[in-house]
Design an enzyme around this catalytic site. Structure first.
Site, PDB file in Angstrom:
ATOM      1  N   SER A  76       0.841  -1.191   0.000  1.00  0.00           N
ATOM      2  CA  SER A  76       0.000   0.000   0.000  1.00  0.00           C
ATOM      3  C   SER A  76       0.876   1.240   0.000  1.00  0.00           C
ATOM      4  O   SER A  76       1.640   1.477   0.932  1.00  0.00           O
ATOM      5  CB  SER A  76      -0.915   0.012   1.226  1.00  0.00           C
ATOM      6  OG  SER A  76      -1.582   1.251   1.319  1.00  0.00           O
TER       7      SER A  76
ATOM      8  N   MET B 220      -9.002   8.086  -0.296  1.00  0.00           N
ATOM      9  CA  MET B 220      -9.974   8.401   0.763  1.00  0.00           C
ATOM     10  C   MET B 220     -10.391   9.863   0.644  1.00  0.00           C
ATOM     11  O   MET B 220      -9.572  10.724   0.323  1.00  0.00           O
ATOM     12  CB  MET B 220      -9.365   8.151   2.137  1.00  0.00           C
ATOM     13  CG  MET B 220      -8.757   6.772   2.321  1.00  0.00           C
ATOM     14  SD  MET B 220      -8.071   6.547   3.989  1.00  0.00           S
ATOM     15  CE  MET B 220      -7.069   5.081   3.736  1.00  0.00           C
TER      16      MET B 220
ATOM     17  N   ASP C  47      -7.347  -6.614   2.964  1.00  0.00           N
ATOM     18  CA  ASP C  47      -6.695  -5.343   3.282  1.00  0.00           C
ATOM     19  C   ASP C  47      -6.939  -4.979   4.740  1.00  0.00           C
ATOM     20  O   ASP C  47      -8.082  -4.820   5.156  1.00  0.00           O
ATOM     21  CB  ASP C  47      -7.258  -4.247   2.370  1.00  0.00           C
ATOM     22  CG  ASP C  47      -6.545  -2.918   2.534  1.00  0.00           C
ATOM     23  OD1 ASP C  47      -5.590  -2.832   3.327  1.00  0.00           O
ATOM     24  OD2 ASP C  47      -6.949  -1.956   1.852  1.00  0.00           O
TER      25      ASP C  47
ATOM     26  N   ASP D 279      -4.697   3.665  -1.934  1.00  0.00           N
ATOM     27  CA  ASP D 279      -5.837   3.919  -1.056  1.00  0.00           C
ATOM     28  C   ASP D 279      -6.332   5.342  -1.237  1.00  0.00           C
ATOM     29  O   ASP D 279      -5.697   6.294  -0.792  1.00  0.00           O
ATOM     30  CB  ASP D 279      -5.443   3.705   0.402  1.00  0.00           C
ATOM     31  CG  ASP D 279      -5.193   2.244   0.730  1.00  0.00           C
ATOM     32  OD1 ASP D 279      -6.114   1.434   0.558  1.00  0.00           O
ATOM     33  OD2 ASP D 279      -4.077   1.918   1.170  1.00  0.00           O
TER      34      ASP D 279
ATOM     35  N   HIS E 178      -0.929  -0.871  -4.383  1.00  0.00           N
ATOM     36  CA  HIS E 178      -2.276  -0.581  -3.897  1.00  0.00           C
ATOM     37  C   HIS E 178      -2.389   0.904  -3.547  1.00  0.00           C
ATOM     38  O   HIS E 178      -1.604   1.421  -2.749  1.00  0.00           O
ATOM     39  CB  HIS E 178      -2.565  -1.436  -2.663  1.00  0.00           C
ATOM     40  CG  HIS E 178      -3.972  -1.352  -2.170  1.00  0.00           C
ATOM     41  ND1 HIS E 178      -5.024  -1.982  -2.799  1.00  0.00           N
ATOM     42  CD2 HIS E 178      -4.501  -0.711  -1.097  1.00  0.00           C
ATOM     43  CE1 HIS E 178      -6.139  -1.749  -2.126  1.00  0.00           C
ATOM     44  NE2 HIS E 178      -5.853  -0.967  -1.095  1.00  0.00           N
TER      45      HIS E 178
ATOM     46  N   HIS F 249      -8.138   1.531  -4.881  1.00  0.00           N
ATOM     47  CA  HIS F 249      -9.238   1.235  -3.953  1.00  0.00           C
ATOM     48  C   HIS F 249      -9.915   2.552  -3.588  1.00  0.00           C
ATOM     49  O   HIS F 249      -9.346   3.373  -2.864  1.00  0.00           O
ATOM     50  CB  HIS F 249      -8.659   0.540  -2.716  1.00  0.00           C
ATOM     51  CG  HIS F 249      -9.659   0.227  -1.657  1.00  0.00           C
ATOM     52  ND1 HIS F 249      -9.292  -0.082  -0.364  1.00  0.00           N
ATOM     53  CD2 HIS F 249     -11.023   0.170  -1.671  1.00  0.00           C
ATOM     54  CE1 HIS F 249     -10.363  -0.310   0.354  1.00  0.00           C
ATOM     55  NE2 HIS F 249     -11.432  -0.164  -0.419  1.00  0.00           N
TER      56      HIS F 249
ATOM     57  N   MET G 113     -12.201  -5.960   3.680  1.00  0.00           N
ATOM     58  CA  MET G 113     -11.535  -5.115   4.674  1.00  0.00           C
ATOM     59  C   MET G 113     -11.463  -5.874   5.992  1.00  0.00           C
ATOM     60  O   MET G 113     -12.487  -6.295   6.530  1.00  0.00           O
ATOM     61  CB  MET G 113     -12.288  -3.802   4.861  1.00  0.00           C
ATOM     62  CG  MET G 113     -12.288  -2.881   3.651  1.00  0.00           C
ATOM     63  SD  MET G 113     -10.618  -2.451   3.075  1.00  0.00           S
ATOM     64  CE  MET G 113      -9.952  -1.628   4.538  1.00  0.00           C
TER      65      MET G 113
ATOM     66  N   MET H  40     -12.187   4.473  -1.541  1.00  0.00           N
ATOM     67  CA  MET H  40     -12.941   4.582  -0.292  1.00  0.00           C
ATOM     68  C   MET H  40     -13.557   5.975  -0.252  1.00  0.00           C
ATOM     69  O   MET H  40     -13.197   6.824   0.559  1.00  0.00           O
ATOM     70  CB  MET H  40     -12.010   4.341   0.902  1.00  0.00           C
ATOM     71  CG  MET H  40     -11.581   2.898   1.036  1.00  0.00           C
ATOM     72  SD  MET H  40     -10.328   2.640   2.321  1.00  0.00           S
ATOM     73  CE  MET H  40      -8.845   2.966   1.363  1.00  0.00           C
TER      74      MET H  40
END
Length: 220
Positions: free
Chosen positions: A11, A40, A178, A38, A36, A69, A140, A71
């Protein structure tokens, strides 16, 4: 059925953002399979990270699969931007998509692989209708929003249940996990059915990231 050599996806959130290029080179040399990302938004999860511009910089500086990903609330507004930035696969949250099938078809129409993620309190049964259309499911194993959290043990049973579902409905689909992945629990996660493990702290902050990667992948 996917092969059981475990994929590792460091990540980037745990990397050194002052020198992303070196962090990406480190991941490649250590044997990573994906990077990866992330994403957000401070709304769907209580943290803000980065957007398509950073993903574009990552994609330009690595030959690894860029695994994004989202989120975020209302991900449909930004999916195309992230694919254009270089994301090879895009995962959205079931909890954030009122028209999940349409969202998945949209991701695929852009040429990217499509995934769905679910939070720890969401049962895998909610994926039954969408499972045949997915390239991957991201479970998750911590509550999303921050790195470095402890693994939620009940996630092992969820992995096993999802593995049984995909055997019956979509054997080629990958299961990724994850949250709280470590050298110590990686083998158990893989044995339960996980194909890909997202590792942030356990990889980038390891004394020897290459050795950590080998252990997480089940090669040491």
């Amino acid at each position: 059925m996917p092969g059981k050599s475990t994929l590792i996806a460091p990540s980037i959130l745990s990397a050194d953002f002052s020198d992303l290029k070196s962090s990406l080179e480190l991941a490649e040399k250590a044997g990573a399979d994906w990077i990866h990302c992330d994403v957000m938004d401070g709304a769907f999860v209580p943290n803000i990270t980065f957007g398509p511009i950073v993903v574009q910089a990552i994609a330009k500086n690595t030959s690894l699969v860029v695994d994004t990903h989202l989120m975020i609330a209302d991900p449909d507004r930004y999916i195309e931007d992230f694919v254009k930035a270089g994301s090879h696969q895009v995962t959205v949250h079931q909890e954030a998509c009122p028209h999940l099938h349409r969202t998945i078809q949209f991701i695929r129409s852009l040429g990217a692989k499509a995934g769905v993620s679910i939070n720890p309190a969401t049962p895998v049964s909610v994926l039954e209708s969408i499972l045949p259309d997915l390239d991957l499911v991201l479970l998750m194993s911590v509550n999303p929003g921050f790195g470095g959290q402890k693994f939620i043990p009940s996630s092992i049973d969820k992995i096993a249940r999802l593995d049984q579902m995909r055997r019956n409905m979509n054997p080629q689909m990958l299961i990724a996990v994850d949250g709280g992945v470590t050298e110590e629990n990686a083998a158990e996660l893989s044995a339960a059915g996980a194909d890909a493990l997202i590792a942030g702290t356990a990889f980038f902050r390891a004394a020897d990231p290459a050795a950590a990667a080998r252990k997480i992948k089940g090669l040491a």
